[in-house]
Design a protein around this motif. Structure first.
Motif, PDB file in Angstrom:
ATOM      1  N   THR A  11      22.098  45.839  58.461  1.00  0.00           N
ATOM      2  CA  THR A  11      21.382  47.533  58.451  1.00  0.00           C
ATOM      3  C   THR A  11      20.088  47.498  57.366  1.00  0.00           C
ATOM      4  OG1 THR A  11      22.100  49.977  58.974  1.00  0.00           O
ATOM      5  CG2 THR A  11      22.748  48.371  57.401  1.00  0.00           C
ATOM      6  N   PHE A  12      19.885  48.658  57.261  1.00  0.00           N
ATOM      7  CA  PHE A  12      18.362  48.853  56.412  1.00  0.00           C
ATOM      8  C   PHE A  12      18.696  50.481  55.211  1.00  0.00           C
ATOM      9  CE2 PHE A  12      16.944  50.359  60.582  1.00  0.00           C
ATOM     10  CZ  PHE A  12      16.964  52.136  59.938  1.00  0.00           C
ATOM     11  N   ALA A  13      18.136  50.342  54.222  1.00  0.00           N
ATOM     12  CA  ALA A  13      18.423  51.535  53.623  1.00  0.00           C
ATOM     13  C   ALA A  13      16.533  52.385  54.462  1.00  0.00           C
ATOM     14  CB  ALA A  13      18.657  51.375  52.560  1.00  0.00           C
ATOM     15  N   GLU A  14      16.842  53.568  54.486  1.00  0.00           N
ATOM     16  CA  GLU A  14      16.314  54.082  55.089  1.00  0.00           C
ATOM     17  C   GLU A  14      15.524  55.204  53.352  1.00  0.00           C
ATOM     18  OE1 GLU A  14      16.314  56.605  58.312  1.00  0.00           O
ATOM     19  OE2 GLU A  14      14.334  57.412  58.230  1.00  0.00           O
ATOM     20  N   ALA A  15      14.235  54.885  53.002  1.00  0.00           N
ATOM     21  CA  ALA A  15      13.712  56.011  51.655  1.00  0.00           C
ATOM     22  C   ALA A  15      12.792  56.147  52.234  1.00  0.00           C
ATOM     23  CB  ALA A  15      14.079  54.476  50.381  1.00  0.00           C
ATOM     24  N   PHE A  16      12.152  57.248  51.386  1.00  0.00           N
ATOM     25  CA  PHE A  16      10.849  58.356  52.049  1.00  0.00           C
ATOM     26  C   PHE A  16       9.500  58.150  50.451  1.00  0.00           C
ATOM     27  CE2 PHE A  16      14.360  59.710  51.357  1.00  0.00           C
ATOM     28  CZ  PHE A  16      14.872  61.270  49.945  1.00  0.00           C
ATOM     29  N   THR A  17       8.688  58.735  50.480  1.00  0.00           N
ATOM     30  CA  THR A  17       7.621  58.338  49.771  1.00  0.00           C
ATOM     31  C   THR A  17       7.751  60.207  48.559  1.00  0.00           C
ATOM     32  OG1 THR A  17       6.387  57.593  51.009  1.00  0.00           O
ATOM     33  CG2 THR A  17       4.686  58.279  48.906  1.00  0.00           C
ATOM     34  N   MET A  18       7.643  59.794  47.119  1.00  0.00           N
ATOM     35  CA  MET A  18       7.672  61.268  46.860  1.00  0.00           C
ATOM     36  C   MET A  18       6.808  60.655  45.701  1.00  0.00           C
ATOM     37  SD  MET A  18      11.835  60.239  45.662  1.00  0.00           S
ATOM     38  CE  MET A  18      11.837  62.005  45.224  1.00  0.00           C
ATOM     39  N   ARG A  19       6.843  61.345  44.452  1.00  0.00           N
ATOM     40  CA  ARG A  19       5.492  61.573  43.832  1.00  0.00           C
ATOM     41  C   ARG A  19       6.466  61.203  42.596  1.00  0.00           C
ATOM     42  NH1 ARG A  19       2.994  62.050  47.645  1.00  0.00           N
ATOM     43  NH2 ARG A  19       0.464  62.619  48.315  1.00  0.00           N
ATOM     44  N   VAL A  20       5.820  59.540  41.342  1.00  0.00           N
ATOM     45  CA  VAL A  20       6.808  59.542  40.174  1.00  0.00           C
ATOM     46  C   VAL A  20       5.818  59.955  39.297  1.00  0.00           C
ATOM     47  CG1 VAL A  20       6.203  56.873  40.897  1.00  0.00           C
ATOM     48  CG2 VAL A  20       8.191  57.750  39.835  1.00  0.00           C
ATOM     49  N   ALA A  21       6.085  60.030  38.301  1.00  0.00           N
ATOM     50  CA  ALA A  21       5.461  60.218  36.636  1.00  0.00           C
ATOM     51  C   ALA A  21       6.713  59.198  35.853  1.00  0.00           C
ATOM     52  CB  ALA A  21       5.600  61.431  36.364  1.00  0.00           C
ATOM     53  N   ARG A  22       5.898  58.984  34.813  1.00  0.00           N
ATOM     54  CA  ARG A  22       6.795  57.748  34.044  1.00  0.00           C
ATOM     55  C   ARG A  22       6.405  58.394  32.933  1.00  0.00           C
ATOM     56  NH1 ARG A  22       5.488  52.373  34.347  1.00  0.00           N
ATOM     57  NH2 ARG A  22       7.112  52.205  35.091  1.00  0.00           N
ATOM     58  N   ILE A  23       7.254  58.650  31.475  1.00  0.00           N
ATOM     59  CA  ILE A  23       7.374  59.707  30.967  1.00  0.00           C
ATOM     60  C   ILE A  23       7.767  58.724  29.771  1.00  0.00           C
ATOM     61  CG2 ILE A  23       8.291  61.568  29.387  1.00  0.00           C
ATOM     62  CD1 ILE A  23       7.075  61.900  32.156  1.00  0.00           C
ATOM     63  N   VAL A  24       7.883  58.728  28.609  1.00  0.00           N
ATOM     64  CA  VAL A  24       7.674  57.744  27.109  1.00  0.00           C
ATOM     65  C   VAL A  24       7.904  58.715  26.133  1.00  0.00           C
ATOM     66  CG1 VAL A  24       6.914  56.490  25.775  1.00  0.00           C
ATOM     67  CG2 VAL A  24       6.471  55.885  28.089  1.00  0.00           C
TER      68      VAL A  24
END
Lengths: 296, 254
Positions: A11-24
């Motif tokens: 089977t498969f894992a179903e994922a979706f598009t998100m918006r991401v930021a990386r905070i340091v």
């Protein structure tokens, strides 16, 4: 397909598009950077209830941070462009700004989409704030009782992937937890990936909607609840008495794939019956992570 | 197109030579012949850059000037980008009204480095000037944005009338530094005489100073000891006879 005697479901894992930021986030010591990161990523397990998903990506050595202090890299996800800056402004303002010794930098400097988060937070300075341009980047200096809080004016935003997952179907709760912990340990600090749930593990996997309550967006994943085996269309194999899920968000699909490969391999241990994944028939998201393909 | 444009001083000027035609972004669009024909003013008389400099290369925003040039004025005036390195000392007005790029002076600089043109309200509005030596009077005068770093001493009135931006002096800042400051920062690693119109605020570790000094050390090769990078600074707010939103940050030890 089996790994260490554990069946890998086709089977498969179903994922979706998100918006991401990386905070340091940096601090005078690693402790204070982590304190801020923990607060920042608190109550950020699922967009269903928290409106964002966030987690610690990894610790950064002083050599890896702009101000050469110990740091923490945090990944922050939302479903759309608009809510990412909203969430960041509220959360950074209440957690990192408030935390002693910390400073806050953008971890995606090459991303063309820029979020003016530092620019929005500058008004906390009530007119006493000042900016500095160093190396082509603008920073805001906010006067605070401790001294000054420094934050970069803009943060990069990319398209990321949310909802990568796999389910650990085990003989009992102890075996499920041990396998989940092993998987989380193996995946922790892999680049570009976070596990947004407590300890990286979910016990209450959900299905879309409800069979009974119209206003519920998500309800218990009854086909995988062992206590409902006799009263629902269970998908649990014989002998499975506990299930835990690992959910992953990543900056891109290859990062998720790599982490799933590492995590599933670590989870295939004594007491585990099957590794499977949650999907919605391919209707929810464009990213499909086929377990057997990943592990081949 | 070449990797760099090199200007070698062939005929040292007898009088002041105004060479405001030399700016890295301007030379980026010209070949060697065109560069040699650029206008200069020598002792009040018009001339050509090629009368004084041998030009090698062209169409590059990386410019190197070889020779000691204390008589040459206004190099890098209104420069908006690129890199300009001067292997020696320069005269007054280096980088006046500059808005971008980097000027690296491997020697001393004269008066009004990074300052404003005569009568202009604003000096530098962006970019970086590194002077690996001393500067004359009124360096960074009326600066609006940008960074001026001086590894030696500053003259009288360093940063006078600054509107914003940052001046870093590793040596001794001259008398009257920061006078009429509206905003902006003067970071003094050495001793200085503060104008009476600045008021002490606190002693702390300003996060942006560490970031700035690390940047200058890492990206511009400015030799700055760790004790300054991680040190404590006394903050003096001023000029209180003006807007008063500027500051002098004076190093106060580790």
């Amino acid at each position: 397909m089996k790994i260490n005697g554990v069946a890998i479901a086709d089977t498969f894992a179903e994922a979706f598009t998100m918006r991401v930021a990386r905070i340091v986030i940096t601090g005078r010591t690693a402790k204070w950077a982590r304190e801020a990161a923990i607060k920042l990523t608190g109550f950020a397990t699922s967009v269903i209830g928290c409106k964002c998903e966030a987690g610690i990506e990894r610790e950064l050595t002083p050599a890896e941070t702009p101000d050469e202090r110990p740091g923490i890299s945090v990944l922050f996800f939302t479903m759309d462009k608009q809510s990412l800056p909203e969430q960041l402004i509220v959360r950074l303002g209440q957690t990192v700004l408030t935390c002693p010794t910390t400073a806050c930098f953008d971890g995606l400097p090459d991303a063309p989409d820029r979020l003016a988060v530092g620019r929005a937070l500058r008004v906390f300075g009530d007119g006493f704030q000042a900016s500095k341009v160093i190396g082509g980047k603008r920073y805001w200096r906010l006067p605070v009782m401790e001294g000054e809080f420094l934050i970069e004016e803009t943060f990069g935003m990319l398209k990321g992937v949310g909802g990568g997952n796999f389910l650990i179907l085990a003989d009992d709760a102890d075996a499920a937890l041990a396998a989940a912990e092993a998987a989380v340990d193996a995946m922790t600090s892999l680049p570009g990936v976070i596990l947004p749930f407590p300890g990286g593990v979910v016990r209450s996997g959900s299905k879309v909607g409800s069979t009974r309550y119209k206003n519920m967006v998500a309800t218990t994943n009854d086909p995988f609840d062992p206590t409902l085996r006799a009263s629902t269309q269970s998908q649990l194999p014989e002998g499975v008495n506990s299930v835990l899920e690992i959910v992953l968000d990543g900056t891109d699909a290859p990062s998720i794939e790599a982490a799933m490969r590492t995590g599933i391999t670590a989870a295939c241990r004594r007491g585990v019956n099957t590794i499977t994944a949650a999907n919605f028939g391919g209707k929810l998201g464009p990213h499909h992570f086929h377990l057997r393909k990943i592990l081949a | 197109m070449s990797d760099a444009v090199t200007l070698s001083l062939a005929e040292p000027p007898v009088h002041a030579l105004v060479a405001d035609c030399i700016a890295a972004d301007r030379l980026a669009g010209l070949d060697a012949k065109q560069i040699a024909q650029l206008p200069v003013v020598h002792g009040g008389r018009p001339g050509a850059l090629g009368d004084f400099f041998k030009v090698r290369g062209g169409r590059s925003s990386v410019v190197r000037i070889e020779g000691d040039l204390p008589q040459v004025e206004a190099i890098g005036a209104s420069m908006a980008g690129g890199e300009l390195t001067i292997d020696g000392s320069v005269g007054r007005d280096v980088g006046i009204a500059m808005s971008g790029g980097r000027i690296d002076v491997r020697g001393h600089a004269g008066d009004n480095a990074g300052g404003a043109r005569a009568g202009a309200a604003r000096g530098m509005t962006g970019g970086e000037i590194i002077v690996r030596g001393n500067v004359g009077d009124e360096a960074g005068a009326r600066m609006r944005r940008g960074i001026l770093a001086v590894t030696g001493d500053g003259g009288r009135g360093t940063g006078i009338g600054m509107i914003a931006g940052t001046v870093v002096v590793l040596g001794q800042a001259g008398p009257g530094a920061g006078r009429f400051l509206k905003r902006g920062s003067i970071v003094a690693l050495g001793p200085m005489d503060r104008p009476a119109t600045f008021r002490y605020a606190c002693t702390y570790r300003p996060p942006h100073v560490g970031l700035l000094l690390r940047y200058l050390r890492g990206h511009a090769g400015v030799p700055i000891a760790d004790r300054y990078v991680v040190g404590r600074y006394a903050r003096y707010a001023g000029d209180l006879a003006e807007l008063g939103k500027g500051e002098i940050l004076q190093w106060a030890g580790e």
